[in-house]
Design a protein around this motif. Structure first.
Motif, PDB file in Angstrom:
ATOM      1  N   ARG A 118       0.843  -1.196   0.000  1.00  0.00           N
ATOM      2  CA  ARG A 118       0.000   0.000   0.000  1.00  0.00           C
ATOM      3  C   ARG A 118       0.878   1.246   0.000  1.00  0.00           C
ATOM      4  O   ARG A 118       1.956   1.270   0.593  1.00  0.00           O
ATOM      5  CB  ARG A 118      -0.910   0.016   1.219  1.00  0.00           C
ATOM      6  CG  ARG A 118      -1.831   1.227   1.261  1.00  0.00           C
ATOM      7  CD  ARG A 118      -2.799   1.178   2.406  1.00  0.00           C
ATOM      8  NE  ARG A 118      -3.577   2.417   2.482  1.00  0.00           N
ATOM      9  CZ  ARG A 118      -4.576   2.617   3.310  1.00  0.00           C
ATOM     10  NH1 ARG A 118      -4.921   1.670   4.160  1.00  0.00           N
ATOM     11  NH2 ARG A 118      -5.227   3.762   3.308  1.00  0.00           N
ATOM     12  N   TYR A 119       0.422   2.279  -0.675  1.00  0.00           N
ATOM     13  CA  TYR A 119       1.169   3.533  -0.704  1.00  0.00           C
ATOM     14  C   TYR A 119       0.201   4.709  -0.607  1.00  0.00           C
ATOM     15  O   TYR A 119      -0.996   4.583  -0.888  1.00  0.00           O
ATOM     16  CB  TYR A 119       1.999   3.639  -1.986  1.00  0.00           C
ATOM     17  CG  TYR A 119       1.177   3.719  -3.251  1.00  0.00           C
ATOM     18  CD1 TYR A 119       0.790   4.948  -3.777  1.00  0.00           C
ATOM     19  CD2 TYR A 119       0.785   2.565  -3.931  1.00  0.00           C
ATOM     20  CE1 TYR A 119       0.028   5.031  -4.933  1.00  0.00           C
ATOM     21  CE2 TYR A 119       0.030   2.633  -5.087  1.00  0.00           C
ATOM     22  CZ  TYR A 119      -0.343   3.864  -5.582  1.00  0.00           C
ATOM     23  OH  TYR A 119      -1.100   3.947  -6.723  1.00  0.00           O
ATOM     24  N   ASP A 120       0.724   5.833  -0.200  1.00  0.00           N
ATOM     25  CA  ASP A 120      -0.042   7.073  -0.140  1.00  0.00           C
ATOM     26  C   ASP A 120       0.652   8.124  -1.002  1.00  0.00           C
ATOM     27  O   ASP A 120       1.876   8.073  -1.192  1.00  0.00           O
ATOM     28  CB  ASP A 120      -0.138   7.586   1.301  1.00  0.00           C
ATOM     29  CG  ASP A 120      -0.930   6.619   2.190  1.00  0.00           C
ATOM     30  OD1 ASP A 120      -2.047   6.257   1.793  1.00  0.00           O
ATOM     31  OD2 ASP A 120      -0.408   6.238   3.251  1.00  0.00           O
ATOM     32  N   ILE A 121      -0.116   9.062  -1.519  1.00  0.00           N
ATOM     33  CA  ILE A 121       0.432  10.147  -2.333  1.00  0.00           C
ATOM     34  C   ILE A 121       0.357  11.436  -1.522  1.00  0.00           C
ATOM     35  O   ILE A 121      -0.738  11.973  -1.306  1.00  0.00           O
ATOM     36  CB  ILE A 121      -0.341  10.300  -3.655  1.00  0.00           C
ATOM     37  CG1 ILE A 121      -0.311   8.984  -4.442  1.00  0.00           C
ATOM     38  CG2 ILE A 121       0.247  11.437  -4.490  1.00  0.00           C
ATOM     39  CD1 ILE A 121      -1.109   9.024  -5.729  1.00  0.00           C
ATOM     40  N   PRO A 122       1.486  11.914  -1.020  1.00  0.00           N
ATOM     41  CA  PRO A 122       1.470  13.168  -0.242  1.00  0.00           C
ATOM     42  C   PRO A 122       0.978  14.327  -1.101  1.00  0.00           C
ATOM     43  O   PRO A 122       1.093  14.316  -2.330  1.00  0.00           O
ATOM     44  CB  PRO A 122       2.947  13.352   0.152  1.00  0.00           C
ATOM     45  CG  PRO A 122       3.561  11.986   0.015  1.00  0.00           C
ATOM     46  CD  PRO A 122       2.818  11.316  -1.104  1.00  0.00           C
ATOM     47  N   ASN A 123       0.428  15.324  -0.431  1.00  0.00           N
ATOM     48  CA  ASN A 123      -0.051  16.507  -1.134  1.00  0.00           C
ATOM     49  C   ASN A 123       1.081  17.152  -1.935  1.00  0.00           C
ATOM     50  O   ASN A 123       2.196  17.307  -1.445  1.00  0.00           O
ATOM     51  CB  ASN A 123      -0.613  17.529  -0.140  1.00  0.00           C
ATOM     52  CG  ASN A 123      -1.919  17.048   0.475  1.00  0.00           C
ATOM     53  OD1 ASN A 123      -2.641  16.253  -0.127  1.00  0.00           O
ATOM     54  ND2 ASN A 123      -2.219  17.539   1.678  1.00  0.00           N
ATOM     55  N   GLY A 124       0.773  17.483  -3.164  1.00  0.00           N
ATOM     56  CA  GLY A 124       1.760  18.163  -4.001  1.00  0.00           C
ATOM     57  C   GLY A 124       2.647  17.241  -4.813  1.00  0.00           C
ATOM     58  O   GLY A 124       3.443  17.718  -5.629  1.00  0.00           O
ATOM     59  N   GLU A 125       2.565  15.936  -4.600  1.00  0.00           N
ATOM     60  CA  GLU A 125       3.391  14.999  -5.355  1.00  0.00           C
ATOM     61  C   GLU A 125       2.538  14.228  -6.355  1.00  0.00           C
ATOM     62  O   GLU A 125       1.356  13.985  -6.127  1.00  0.00           O
ATOM     63  CB  GLU A 125       4.105  14.025  -4.416  1.00  0.00           C
ATOM     64  CG  GLU A 125       5.128  14.688  -3.508  1.00  0.00           C
ATOM     65  CD  GLU A 125       6.020  13.668  -2.818  1.00  0.00           C
ATOM     66  OE1 GLU A 125       6.156  12.544  -3.354  1.00  0.00           O
ATOM     67  OE2 GLU A 125       6.573  14.000  -1.761  1.00  0.00           O
ATOM     68  N   SER A 126       3.162  13.824  -7.446  1.00  0.00           N
ATOM     69  CA  SER A 126       2.436  13.112  -8.490  1.00  0.00           C
ATOM     70  C   SER A 126       2.484  11.605  -8.238  1.00  0.00           C
ATOM     71  O   SER A 126       3.401  11.089  -7.581  1.00  0.00           O
ATOM     72  CB  SER A 126       3.037  13.408  -9.868  1.00  0.00           C
ATOM     73  OG  SER A 126       4.328  12.829  -9.978  1.00  0.00           O
ATOM     74  N   TYR A 127       1.493  10.923  -8.776  1.00  0.00           N
ATOM     75  CA  TYR A 127       1.442   9.459  -8.685  1.00  0.00           C
ATOM     76  C   TYR A 127       2.687   8.836  -9.310  1.00  0.00           C
ATOM     77  O   TYR A 127       3.321   7.944  -8.737  1.00  0.00           O
ATOM     78  CB  TYR A 127       0.176   8.974  -9.392  1.00  0.00           C
ATOM     79  CG  TYR A 127       0.191   7.525  -9.813  1.00  0.00           C
ATOM     80  CD1 TYR A 127       0.058   6.502  -8.876  1.00  0.00           C
ATOM     81  CD2 TYR A 127       0.320   7.178 -11.148  1.00  0.00           C
ATOM     82  CE1 TYR A 127       0.074   5.169  -9.264  1.00  0.00           C
ATOM     83  CE2 TYR A 127       0.320   5.855 -11.547  1.00  0.00           C
ATOM     84  CZ  TYR A 127       0.198   4.846 -10.610  1.00  0.00           C
ATOM     85  OH  TYR A 127       0.213   3.540 -10.999  1.00  0.00           O
ATOM     86  N   GLU A 128       3.075   9.330 -10.506  1.00  0.00           N
ATOM     87  CA  GLU A 128       4.229   8.757 -11.196  1.00  0.00           C
ATOM     88  C   GLU A 128       5.505   8.892 -10.368  1.00  0.00           C
ATOM     89  O   GLU A 128       6.311   7.962 -10.289  1.00  0.00           O
ATOM     90  CB  GLU A 128       4.422   9.424 -12.564  1.00  0.00           C
ATOM     91  CG  GLU A 128       3.406   9.019 -13.610  1.00  0.00           C
ATOM     92  CD  GLU A 128       2.107   9.810 -13.482  1.00  0.00           C
ATOM     93  OE1 GLU A 128       2.034  10.703 -12.605  1.00  0.00           O
ATOM     94  OE2 GLU A 128       1.166   9.524 -14.244  1.00  0.00           O
ATOM     95  N   GLN A 129       5.699  10.048  -9.749  1.00  0.00           N
ATOM     96  CA  GLN A 129       6.920  10.274  -8.990  1.00  0.00           C
ATOM     97  C   GLN A 129       6.958   9.404  -7.731  1.00  0.00           C
ATOM     98  O   GLN A 129       8.013   8.866  -7.363  1.00  0.00           O
ATOM     99  CB  GLN A 129       7.051  11.751  -8.600  1.00  0.00           C
ATOM    100  CG  GLN A 129       8.398  12.092  -7.970  1.00  0.00           C
ATOM    101  CD  GLN A 129       9.557  11.774  -8.878  1.00  0.00           C
ATOM    102  OE1 GLN A 129       9.575  12.211 -10.028  1.00  0.00           O
ATOM    103  NE2 GLN A 129      10.519  11.007  -8.389  1.00  0.00           N
TER     104      GLN A 129
END
Length: 338
Positions: A66-77
Motif C-alpha cells: 500500500r502507498y499514499d500520495i502526499p499533497n503536491g506529489e504526483s502518482y508517477e513520482q
C-alpha cells in the motif's frame, strides 16, 4: 461495441498494467493497459482496434504494497521513487538456496481490487497475456530499441530476477523462425544463419521478400551423453524473431527443410554476459559459461544442464559481429522436466 452488439458483464479486479520505465518517461511515451475480467468463454470480437481479448490467464500471482500520495506529489513520482526500494528489499531477502523470491521487474500492476487505499503490485509469476502490450490490432508484440541493438528495432530480453553474478530472463511473446541442425559446429551455425537469411529474402512458398528480421540471433546446443552410439551427440537450433508485421498474421511458409515458425520457442534463461565476443565463442566465453554452470549447481537452482544457449543483438546484415554476447542455460520447467 462488438461484432454482435451484445452487452457483456465484467467484474473486479480491474487491472492497470504499466511498464516500470514509464514512470519516469515523458507522458506522450507512456503505455498503460487496463484489463477487465470477462465471464464469457467465447466473447464477441471488439470493434475498437485498441481493445482485444487475451488468451486465458491461468492465475495472477503478485506481491502488493500500500502507498499514499502526499499533497503536491504526483502518482508517477511516488511510484518511481518507491519501486527501486521495493526491488532492493526483495532482492536482499533472497539467498538463492533456501529462500527464493521470484518477481518480475519490468512491469507492475496498479490494482483496484482493494476496497481502501492504493496498492502497487509486483508480479510473482510472469503472465505473457498481461505483460505484452499492443498498440493496435496489427502489432501485438512490443518491439523497441535498446542500447544492445545499436538503435535498431529488436525483441530485447526482459529481466525476471537478478542474482549476484547472473540473471533470470525471458523474451516477450513473439513468433520466431527456427532451424534445427544435427550438430553445433561452426559450420552448422553458419549454415543455419544463411538458410534463415535466405528465408527472409524470399526463399519461401510465396516468394515474398520480407523486411529484415528482428535481433537477437539465438543459438542452442543440446548435448546428450546417454543413448548415443558416438558420444557426445549434439543437436543445435538457431532462432530469429519474425519482423513486426508478421507477428499478428501468417508468415510466408518456409521452403527450406527444417525451418519452422514457432511461437515463444525460447524458455526462461539463466544468463551471464561476455564483452567483445563473436557469435563463435572465444576462450573467455567458454570460461564464463562454465562458471555459470558451476554457480547454478552450487546454489541448487534447477536448470537444463545439457542445453547451452547463446545470443547477441547483431544483425545478419551488420558487421562486425564482435559485441556483447549473452550465454546461459534454460530454466527447468515447473514440472521438473526439460
Amino acid at each position: 461495441k462488438n461484432d454482435v452488439a451484445a452487452t457483456m458483464s465484467s467484474s473486479i479486479p480491474i487491472l492497470n498494467v504499466q511498464k516500470v520505465s514509464d514512470f519516469t518517461a515523458a507522458s506522450c511515451n507512456k503505455l498503460v493497459k487496463q484489463c477487465l475480467y470477462l465471464h464469457q468463454e467465447d466473447p464477441p470480437k471488439p470493434l475498437d482496434s485498441k481493445v482485444y481479448i487475451t488468451d486465458e490467464v491461468d492465475k495472477v500471482e503478485y506481491y502488493s504494497i500500500r502507498y499514499d500520495i502526499p499533497n503536491g506529489e504526483s502518482y508517477e513520482q511516488v511510484i518511481a521513487d518507491l519501486l527501486p526500494n521495493i526491488f532492493t528489499e526483495m532482492s536482499a531477502m533472497t539467498d538463492g538456496i533456501n529462500f527464493n523470491i521470484t518477481y518480475y521487474q519490468d512491469v507492475v500492476l496498479d490494482s483496484y481490487i482493494h476496497d481502501e487505499g492504493k496498492y502497487i503490485a509486483i508480479f510473482k509469476k510472469v503472465s505473457p497475456e498481461l505483460i505484452t502490450f499492443r498498440t493496435d490490432e496489427k502489432d501485438s508484440t512490443v518491439v523497441g530499441s535498446h542500447p544492445d541493438c545499436v538503435g535498431k528495432p529488436c525483441l530485447h530480453h526482459q529481466n525476471v530476477m537478478d542474482f549476484d553474478t547472473f540473471h533470470q530472463v525471458n523474451f516477450p511473446s513473439a513468433k520466431w523462425a527456427c532451424l534445427n541442425t544435427s550438430g553445433c559446429h561452426t559450420t552448422d551455425r553458419r549454415h543455419s544463419l544463411w538458410a534463415l537469411r535466405n528465408y527472409f529474402e524470399g526463399s519461401n512458398a510465396e516468394e515474398v521478400m520480407m523486411t529484415k528480421p528482428l535481433a537477437p540471433i539465438v543459438a542452442e546446443c543440446n548435448t546428450k551423453k546417454e543413448g548415443c552410439s558416438d558420444p557426445p551427440c549434439q543437436k543445435g537450433r538457431t532462432c530469429m524473431p519474425l519482423p513486426a508485421e508478421y507477428q499478428d498474421k501468417d508468415a510466408p511458409v518456409p521452403t527450406a527443410e527444417g525451418i519452422t515458425i514457432v511461437k515463444n520457442p525460447i524458455p526462461d534463461l539463466y544468463i551471464t554476459q561476455v564483452e567483445d565476443s563473436g557469435f563463435v565463442m572465444n576462450n573467455n566465453a567458454y570460461r564464463e559459461i562454465q562458471t555459470l554452470h558451476t554457480t547454478l549447481e552450487k546454489e541448487g537452482i534447477p536448470f537444463q544442464q545439457d542445453t547451452a544457449v547463446q545470443f547477441n543483438y547483431a544483425s545478419l546484415y551488420d558487421l562486425p559481429w564482435r559485441r556483447l554476447l549473452y550465454l546461459g542455460f534454460p530454466k527447468m520447467s515447473d514440472g521438473g522436466s526439460e
